[in-house]
Design a protein around this motif. Structure first.
Motif, PDB file in Angstrom:
ATOM      1  N   PRO A  95       0.655  -1.352   0.094  1.00 61.16           N
ATOM      2  CA  PRO A  95      -0.040   0.173  -0.041  1.00 61.16           C
ATOM      3  C   PRO A  95       0.763   1.365  -0.033  1.00 61.16           C
ATOM      4  O   PRO A  95       1.940   1.149   0.135  1.00 61.16           O
ATOM      5  CB  PRO A  95      -0.799  -0.178   1.391  1.00 61.16           C
ATOM      6  CG  PRO A  95       0.175  -0.978   2.182  1.00 61.16           C
ATOM      7  CD  PRO A  95       0.744  -2.174   1.260  1.00 61.16           C
ATOM      8  N   TYR A 123      -6.607  -1.155   0.954  1.00 57.48           N
ATOM      9  CA  TYR A 123      -6.482  -0.420  -0.236  1.00 57.48           C
ATOM     10  C   TYR A 123      -6.727  -1.219  -1.498  1.00 57.48           C
ATOM     11  O   TYR A 123      -7.199  -0.941  -2.616  1.00 57.48           O
ATOM     12  CB  TYR A 123      -5.218   0.438  -0.208  1.00 57.48           C
ATOM     13  CG  TYR A 123      -5.089   1.108  -1.798  1.00 57.48           C
ATOM     14  CD1 TYR A 123      -5.743   2.104  -2.159  1.00 57.48           C
ATOM     15  CD2 TYR A 123      -4.205   0.603  -2.802  1.00 57.48           C
ATOM     16  CE1 TYR A 123      -5.600   2.538  -3.291  1.00 57.48           C
ATOM     17  CE2 TYR A 123      -4.114   1.092  -3.989  1.00 57.48           C
ATOM     18  CZ  TYR A 123      -4.969   2.030  -4.207  1.00 57.48           C
ATOM     19  OH  TYR A 123      -4.817   2.606  -5.659  1.00 57.48           O
ATOM     20  N   ALA A 153     -13.650   4.715   3.653  1.00 58.31           N
ATOM     21  CA  ALA A 153     -12.173   5.003   3.874  1.00 58.31           C
ATOM     22  C   ALA A 153     -12.237   5.853   4.928  1.00 58.31           C
ATOM     23  O   ALA A 153     -11.039   5.999   5.712  1.00 58.31           O
ATOM     24  CB  ALA A 153     -11.577   5.455   2.448  1.00 58.31           C
ATOM     25  N   LEU A 208      -6.094   6.924  -6.951  1.00 59.02           N
ATOM     26  CA  LEU A 208      -6.462   5.514  -6.213  1.00 59.02           C
ATOM     27  C   LEU A 208      -7.003   4.682  -7.314  1.00 59.02           C
ATOM     28  O   LEU A 208      -8.013   4.125  -6.991  1.00 59.02           O
ATOM     29  CB  LEU A 208      -7.284   5.889  -4.838  1.00 59.02           C
ATOM     30  CG  LEU A 208      -6.638   6.861  -4.062  1.00 59.02           C
ATOM     31  CD1 LEU A 208      -7.950   7.242  -2.622  1.00 59.02           C
ATOM     32  CD2 LEU A 208      -5.314   6.488  -3.530  1.00 59.02           C
TER      33      LEU A 208
END
Length: 234
Positions: free
Chosen positions: A8, A16, A154, A217
């Protein structure tokens, strides 16, 4: 079949990768994910030890000849993942929207050395973001293309973030590891813009960037496309 080790970025959590990992496993591959050490004294060396230990625990024969070992590094993971190449027989190294260090450069120094702030601000202006709207905000810079439910998940828990030592320790390798390396980059990344990453990959690694849809992301916004790109590394 390959073993994929998914490292990550700054959040340091296995979460993630939670959408990408099952897609790789569905193709018959081993997948190793982990939460990185978060205590205040942890540094890059400890991150590398933790990654290697996670691989040995999940795949005891990972060091044996056979299936390729593919090490994947997101963002800040570009500083720690290369150190693992001296601890495990890594066959391929894949950078995803990653930072690329130079020997002796700390992660704290990297930002100014490469001009990240200027690149982010210029890209924000190109998108029509000015004034207060151009200031860094994680929801705007990181999660702008991530589904709302995942974004709220998140933000439901506040990660500790990387320990200070990770940013203070000079990168200890004398050169980039002699391991075949790919550089995958979301073309809509607002934090590390595409053209900025193209320059960095070319100057520091002699590599061309492979574009993917999505922002910083990619594993959350476009997991299928990222998984397909990773599968090509096997």
């Amino acid at each position: 079949m390959a073993t994929y080790v998914l490292v990550p970025g700054a959040d340091g959590t296995a979460w993630y990768w939670h959408l990408v990992a099952p897609l790789l496993r569905a193709e018959g591959h081993e997948v190793v994910t982990l939460d990185l050490p978060s205590h205040d004294t942890a540094n890059l060396d400890e991150f590398a030890e933790a990654i290697a230990a996670a691989v040995h625990a999940a795949v005891p024969d990972a060091a044996a000849p056979g299936a390729p070992l593919v090490l994947v590094a997101q963002s800040l993971g570009g500083f720690s993942a290369p150190l693992v190449c001296g601890k495990l027989p890594v066959d391929r190294l894949v950078l995803v929207n990653a930072m690329v260090p130079s020997p002796g450069e700390s992660a704290g120094e990297w930002w100014g050395n490469v001009g990240q702030a200027e690149a982010r601000e210029a890209y924000a202006a190109a998108l029509g973001r000015t004034g207060a709207d151009a200031e860094f905000d994680p929801r705007t810079d990181f999660f702008h293309d991530v589904p709302a439910a995942l974004t709220e998940e998140a933000f439901a828990s506040e990660p500790a973030g990387p320990p200070p030592g990770v940013f203070a320790q000079p990168w200890p390798l004398p050169a980039w590891p002699d391991v075949p390396t790919r550089f995958l980059q979301g073309r809509g990344d607002r934090f590390f813009p595409l053209e900025f990453q193209r320059r960095l990959a070319r100057e520091r690694l002699g590599l061309d960037v492979e574009e993917l849809p999505g922002g910083h992301l990619v594993a959350l916004s476009h997991p299928r496309e990222l998984a397909d790109a990773l599968l090509r590394s096997a």
